[in-house]
Scaffold this motif. Structure first.
Motif, PDB file in Angstrom:
ATOM      1  N   THR B  62     -92.603  37.201  35.075  1.00  0.00           N
ATOM      2  CA  THR B  62     -93.476  36.171  35.645  1.00  0.00           C
ATOM      3  C   THR B  62     -94.921  36.425  35.248  1.00  0.00           C
ATOM      4  O   THR B  62     -95.331  37.567  35.062  1.00  0.00           O
ATOM      5  N   ASP B  63     -95.663  35.323  35.125  1.00  0.00           N
ATOM      6  CA  ASP B  63     -97.103  35.436  34.828  1.00  0.00           C
ATOM      7  C   ASP B  63     -97.924  35.438  36.108  1.00  0.00           C
ATOM      8  O   ASP B  63     -99.144  35.562  36.060  1.00  0.00           O
ATOM      9  N   ASP B  64     -97.257  35.256  37.225  1.00  0.00           N
ATOM     10  CA  ASP B  64     -97.963  35.128  38.500  1.00  0.00           C
ATOM     11  C   ASP B  64     -98.429  36.514  38.958  1.00  0.00           C
ATOM     12  O   ASP B  64     -97.652  37.289  39.546  1.00  0.00           O
ATOM     13  N   GLN B  65     -99.698  36.830  38.706  1.00  0.00           N
ATOM     14  CA  GLN B  65    -100.239  38.156  39.016  1.00  0.00           C
ATOM     15  C   GLN B  65    -100.242  38.425  40.512  1.00  0.00           C
ATOM     16  O   GLN B  65    -100.073  39.577  40.943  1.00  0.00           O
ATOM     17  N   GLU B  66    -100.380  37.352  41.275  1.00  0.00           N
ATOM     18  CA  GLU B  66    -100.411  37.507  42.740  1.00  0.00           C
ATOM     19  C   GLU B  66     -99.085  38.079  43.243  1.00  0.00           C
ATOM     20  O   GLU B  66     -99.052  39.012  44.063  1.00  0.00           O
ATOM     21  N   ILE B  67     -98.001  37.533  42.720  1.00  0.00           N
ATOM     22  CA  ILE B  67     -96.680  38.007  43.136  1.00  0.00           C
ATOM     23  C   ILE B  67     -96.464  39.430  42.664  1.00  0.00           C
ATOM     24  O   ILE B  67     -95.921  40.273  43.396  1.00  0.00           O
ATOM     25  N   ILE B  68     -96.885  39.727  41.448  1.00  0.00           N
ATOM     26  CA  ILE B  68     -96.692  41.078  40.898  1.00  0.00           C
ATOM     27  C   ILE B  68     -97.441  42.088  41.752  1.00  0.00           C
ATOM     28  O   ILE B  68     -96.891  43.134  42.133  1.00  0.00           O
ATOM     29  N   GLU B  69     -98.688  41.789  42.066  1.00  0.00           N
ATOM     30  CA  GLU B  69     -99.498  42.722  42.866  1.00  0.00           C
ATOM     31  C   GLU B  69     -98.933  42.887  44.269  1.00  0.00           C
ATOM     32  O   GLU B  69     -98.877  44.009  44.802  1.00  0.00           O
ATOM     33  N   GLU B  70     -98.493  41.779  44.819  1.00  0.00           N
ATOM     34  CA  GLU B  70     -97.923  41.838  46.179  1.00  0.00           C
ATOM     35  C   GLU B  70     -96.678  42.720  46.187  1.00  0.00           C
ATOM     36  O   GLU B  70     -96.496  43.565  47.075  1.00  0.00           O
ATOM     37  N   TYR B  71     -95.846  42.551  45.185  1.00  0.00           N
ATOM     38  CA  TYR B  71     -94.608  43.327  45.058  1.00  0.00           C
ATOM     39  C   TYR B  71     -94.934  44.814  44.900  1.00  0.00           C
ATOM     40  O   TYR B  71     -94.363  45.665  45.600  1.00  0.00           O
ATOM     41  N   VAL B  72     -95.866  45.113  44.001  1.00  0.00           N
ATOM     42  CA  VAL B  72     -96.224  46.511  43.751  1.00  0.00           C
ATOM     43  C   VAL B  72     -96.817  47.146  45.005  1.00  0.00           C
ATOM     44  O   VAL B  72     -96.509  48.296  45.340  1.00  0.00           O
ATOM     45  N   GLN B  73     -97.649  46.400  45.693  1.00  0.00           N
ATOM     46  CA  GLN B  73     -98.247  46.940  46.937  1.00  0.00           C
ATOM     47  C   GLN B  73     -97.178  47.238  47.979  1.00  0.00           C
ATOM     48  O   GLN B  73     -97.249  48.252  48.686  1.00  0.00           O
ATOM     49  N   GLN B  74     -96.207  46.371  48.078  1.00  0.00           N
ATOM     50  CA  GLN B  74     -95.104  46.607  49.035  1.00  0.00           C
ATOM     51  C   GLN B  74     -94.341  47.868  48.663  1.00  0.00           C
ATOM     52  O   GLN B  74     -93.927  48.638  49.546  1.00  0.00           O
ATOM     53  N   LEU B  75     -94.166  48.106  47.371  1.00  0.00           N
ATOM     54  CA  LEU B  75     -93.475  49.312  46.939  1.00  0.00           C
ATOM     55  C   LEU B  75     -94.335  50.539  47.194  1.00  0.00           C
ATOM     56  O   LEU B  75     -93.828  51.588  47.623  1.00  0.00           O
ATOM     57  N   GLN B  76     -95.638  50.406  46.977  1.00  0.00           N
ATOM     58  CA  GLN B  76     -96.533  51.545  47.201  1.00  0.00           C
ATOM     59  C   GLN B  76     -96.576  51.922  48.671  1.00  0.00           C
ATOM     60  O   GLN B  76     -96.737  53.103  49.008  1.00  0.00           O
TER      61      GLN B  76
END
Lengths: 316, 97
Positions: B62-76
């Protein structure tokens, strides 16, 4: 002398190779080429020539101009079902993999059915040109082969979508809407069909009314109901599925399958009600049918886009 | 249930929000291909590296950076969230730990 112990595995291997499903694009190329060549070489459909007052040459030119975009539309269909099947091979051991595979089989039947029915039609009417007595047989065969394709295709698609959506209960409003839509389609189709059949000297189906009712109308209505409900179920699955990224990819597939089912049903209704269509100007008729064929192609393009995205999720 | 498979389950649960039914297969693939471990054997020390690989993989989806960051933050957040079974305190019962 041959070693009999080695023969059996070789025979099994040969059988497996012969029975292996043909490559989709090779099959498409053969079918498209065959259709174009047969259309140009074989005698024209006399019924169409008479209905639209065309000469043989005009008919062949018109058919060739129609064939080119038509074969392009068939290409999208072959590409579409192949893309979905490529995705399902990655998840074949999962439940959704099995479901998507059944859907892809239904799309495969529709994709193959279009060129095969067209080629069959050209060959049958070539025989009719040399023996007018075969006209009734040709019409009957043509109708039943198209019917078979629709019934099998929508049955497969229905089984696939039902398994996908089985954990999600449809709302009563949705069920009522589908039933209402199906009732309207069924009544209109039956009305137009009986209008063509009853009171005419030679009905376009060349069959008694009760046989038309039981073996053509009823199966078509079954197929279209399966199709309508399948479209609803895939949209429901898409709505309820978890996963933001997964659902976005699924949107393409759900939209594509819905477009394919809707356009298939409309094209079939349009091409079966010839009495009303022959009153239309030829250009208008070709335009109307092509609008829905383009919608059909767009459906398969959406399936390709969705299948590629889902496949990527399974590969990265 | 061991601590390590518990972490794997938590990572899959977070991934499920974004990849739905493909979550388990996706995480298993990242662990096997990039961490060269069995999925059930990932530990807290692998989490940072796994998150980096997941970020790269999801960027391809996905190109949606918002979703990527949200996902990574949840994992962190999984790294900072203490696991109940991580280090049992002596003198406390299993329920209290």
């Amino acid at each position: 002398m041959y070693n009999m112990n080695l023969m059996a595995p070789r025979i099994r291997l040969l059988s497996r190779r012969l029975l292996k499903r043909p490559n989709a694009f090779v099959a498409y190329t053969i079918l498209a080429f065959s259709y174009i060549v047969l259309n140009l070489v074989l005698p024209a459909n006399s019924g169409t020539i008479q209905a639209y007052h065309l000469s043989q040459t005009e008919y062949h030119i018109l058919i060739f101009l129609i064939d080119l975009p038509l074969t392009a539309i068939w290409f999208t269909a072959f590409y579409g079902y192949k893309a979905l099947q490529d995705y399902t091979t990655l998840i074949k051991k999962t439940e959704e993999g099995q479901s998507f595979y059944k859907i892809s089989l239904g799309l495969e039947w529709l994709a193959w059915g279009a060129p095969l029915c067209s080629i069959l039609s050209v060959i049958l009417y070539a025989f009719v040109h040399h023996n007018v007595g075969l006209y009734t047989t040709a019409i009957i065969i043509e109708h039943y082969v198209s019917l078979l394709v629709a019934v099998v295709a929508f049955t497969y698609i229905g089984r696939g979508t039902h398994t996908l959506a089985k954990h999600h209960r449809p709302t009563s409003r949705s069920v009522q809407t589908i039933m209402a839509l199906f009732t309207v389609i069924g009544v209109l189709y039956s009305f137009f069909t009986f209008n063509e059949v009853i009171g005419t000297v030679t009905n376009p189906y060349r069959l008694p009314v009760w046989i038309i009712l039981l073996t053509i109308i009823v199966p078509y209505l079954y197929a279209w109901y399966m199709g309508l409900f399948s479209a609803y179920e895939i949209l429901l699955y898409r709505q309820k599925a978890k996963g933001l990224i997964y659902r976005r990819a699924l949107s393409y597939i759900a939209g594509g399958i819905t477009a394919i089912i809707a356009s298939s049903i409309i094209i079939e209704i349009l091409t079966s009600d010839t009495k009303y269509l022959t009153r239309l100007n030829l250009n208008a008729l070709v335009l109307i049918v092509y609008v829905f064929l383009v919608l059909y192609a767009i459906g398969y393009v959406l399936v390709v886009l969705g299948a590629r995205r889902l496949k990527k999720i399974e590969e990265v | 249930m061991t601590v390590k498979s518990d972490l794997y389950e938590r990572v899959v649960r977070v991934t499920h929000i974004y990849l739905g039914p493909a979550a388990d297969r996706f995480i298993a693939r990242q662990v096997e291909n990039h961490l060269h471990k069995e999925p059930a054997k990932i530990s807290e020390t692998d989490l940072a590296q796994l998150i980096d690989w997941i970020r790269v993989a999801v960027s391809l989806l996905t190109d949606d950076q918002e979703i990527i960051e949200e996902y990574v933050q949840q994992l962190q957040r999984l790294a900072t969230r203490p696991s109940k079974l991580k280090t049992p305190v002596k003198g406390l019962t299993a329920n209290e730990n």
